[in-house]
Design a protein around this motif. Structure first.
Motif, PDB file in Angstrom:
ATOM      1  N   GLU A  65       0.787  -1.289  -0.131  1.00  0.00           N
ATOM      2  CA  GLU A  65      -0.013  -0.020   0.089  1.00  0.00           C
ATOM      3  C   GLU A  65       0.944   1.180   0.141  1.00  0.00           C
ATOM      4  O   GLU A  65       0.680   2.410  -0.715  1.00  0.00           O
ATOM      5  CB  GLU A  65      -0.854  -0.038   1.284  1.00  0.00           C
TER       6      GLU A  65
ATOM      7  N   MET B 228       2.554   1.720  -3.382  1.00  0.00           N
ATOM      8  CA  MET B 228       1.632   2.393  -4.515  1.00  0.00           C
ATOM      9  C   MET B 228       1.190   3.647  -4.188  1.00  0.00           C
ATOM     10  O   MET B 228       1.057   4.636  -5.062  1.00  0.00           O
ATOM     11  CB  MET B 228       0.273   1.334  -4.368  1.00  0.00           C
TER      12      MET B 228
ATOM     13  N   LEU C 221       1.842   6.984  -6.800  1.00  0.00           N
ATOM     14  CA  LEU C 221       0.785   7.563  -7.285  1.00  0.00           C
ATOM     15  C   LEU C 221       1.305   9.151  -7.074  1.00  0.00           C
ATOM     16  O   LEU C 221       0.921   9.717  -8.102  1.00  0.00           O
ATOM     17  CB  LEU C 221      -0.519   7.274  -6.530  1.00  0.00           C
TER      18      LEU C 221
ATOM     19  N   THR D 242      -1.303   9.943 -15.374  1.00  0.00           N
ATOM     20  CA  THR D 242      -2.382   9.479 -14.711  1.00  0.00           C
ATOM     21  C   THR D 242      -3.652   9.093 -15.607  1.00  0.00           C
ATOM     22  O   THR D 242      -4.195   8.201 -15.447  1.00  0.00           O
ATOM     23  CB  THR D 242      -2.765  10.314 -13.545  1.00  0.00           C
TER      24      THR D 242
ATOM     25  N   GLU E 194      -2.710   6.246 -17.994  1.00  0.00           N
ATOM     26  CA  GLU E 194      -2.776   4.944 -17.128  1.00  0.00           C
ATOM     27  C   GLU E 194      -4.407   4.520 -17.213  1.00  0.00           C
ATOM     28  O   GLU E 194      -4.871   3.483 -17.461  1.00  0.00           O
ATOM     29  CB  GLU E 194      -2.176   4.909 -15.951  1.00  0.00           C
TER      30      GLU E 194
ATOM     31  N   ILE F  84      -6.471   1.365 -18.426  1.00  0.00           N
ATOM     32  CA  ILE F  84      -7.262   0.426 -17.484  1.00  0.00           C
ATOM     33  C   ILE F  84      -8.870   0.358 -18.480  1.00  0.00           C
ATOM     34  O   ILE F  84      -9.327  -0.813 -18.307  1.00  0.00           O
ATOM     35  CB  ILE F  84      -7.413   1.166 -16.196  1.00  0.00           C
TER      36      ILE F  84
ATOM     37  N   ASP G 127      -9.173  -5.606  -9.785  1.00  0.00           N
ATOM     38  CA  ASP G 127      -7.856  -4.928  -9.306  1.00  0.00           C
ATOM     39  C   ASP G 127      -7.609  -3.793 -10.111  1.00  0.00           C
ATOM     40  O   ASP G 127      -7.210  -3.039  -9.607  1.00  0.00           O
ATOM     41  CB  ASP G 127      -6.779  -6.091  -9.668  1.00  0.00           C
ATOM     42  N   LYS G 128      -7.976  -3.900 -11.451  1.00  0.00           N
ATOM     43  CA  LYS G 128      -7.645  -2.703 -12.542  1.00  0.00           C
ATOM     44  C   LYS G 128      -8.724  -1.719 -11.907  1.00  0.00           C
ATOM     45  O   LYS G 128      -8.261  -0.540 -12.229  1.00  0.00           O
ATOM     46  CB  LYS G 128      -8.064  -3.248 -13.779  1.00  0.00           C
TER      47      LYS G 128
ATOM     48  N   GLU H 221      -9.739  -1.096  -8.982  1.00  0.00           N
ATOM     49  CA  GLU H 221      -9.375  -0.461  -7.914  1.00  0.00           C
ATOM     50  C   GLU H 221      -8.024   0.428  -8.248  1.00  0.00           C
ATOM     51  O   GLU H 221      -8.211   1.645  -7.645  1.00  0.00           O
ATOM     52  CB  GLU H 221      -8.719  -1.603  -6.731  1.00  0.00           C
ATOM     53  N   ARG H 222      -7.208   0.241  -8.992  1.00  0.00           N
ATOM     54  CA  ARG H 222      -6.333   1.136  -9.347  1.00  0.00           C
ATOM     55  C   ARG H 222      -6.871   2.236 -10.247  1.00  0.00           C
ATOM     56  O   ARG H 222      -6.278   3.397  -9.855  1.00  0.00           O
ATOM     57  CB  ARG H 222      -5.352   0.254 -10.406  1.00  0.00           C
TER      58      ARG H 222
ATOM     59  N   ARG I 160      -7.900   4.849  -7.593  1.00  0.00           N
ATOM     60  CA  ARG I 160      -6.792   5.367  -6.943  1.00  0.00           C
ATOM     61  C   ARG I 160      -6.389   6.297  -7.914  1.00  0.00           C
ATOM     62  O   ARG I 160      -5.964   7.602  -7.581  1.00  0.00           O
ATOM     63  CB  ARG I 160      -5.983   4.495  -6.509  1.00  0.00           C
ATOM     64  N   LEU I 161      -6.074   6.193  -9.141  1.00  0.00           N
ATOM     65  CA  LEU I 161      -5.817   7.228 -10.070  1.00  0.00           C
ATOM     66  C   LEU I 161      -6.680   8.343 -10.215  1.00  0.00           C
ATOM     67  O   LEU I 161      -6.102   9.465 -10.338  1.00  0.00           O
ATOM     68  CB  LEU I 161      -5.601   6.622 -11.529  1.00  0.00           C
TER      69      LEU I 161
END
Length: 74
Positions: A3, A6, A10, A18, A21, A25, A41-42, A44-45, A48-49
């Motif tokens: 975490e 990551m 970021l 950002t 990406e 995704i 997972d993607k 979730e990423r 975050r982005l």
């Protein structure tokens, strides 16, 4: 990647990186070539982005506001 790593990665990303990406995704999730777990997972990423984009935009807004206030004071 844990975490903290990551979050650190970021924090170093530019707005342009950002967005690029995020676009990748979205394309990969839409392709349907990934398992449900990988897609999650993607996703979730991606969230975050999006948070990083909002943070960058908020910082820019504050800078513009500060510049405008300085100009008005002159």
């Amino acid at each position: 990647m844990d975490e903290k790593e990551m979050k650190k990665n970021l924090d170093k990303m530019t707005f342009k990186d950002t967005i690029l990406e995020l676009e990748n995704i979205v394309k990969s999730i839409e392709s349907g070539d990934f398992s449900l777990e990988d897609s999650l997972d993607k996703y979730e990423r991606g969230m975050r982005l999006i948070g990083r984009c909002r943070e960058i935009l908020r910082d820019c807004e504050q800078r513009v506001k500060k510049i405008s206030e300085e100009q008005e004071a002159e």
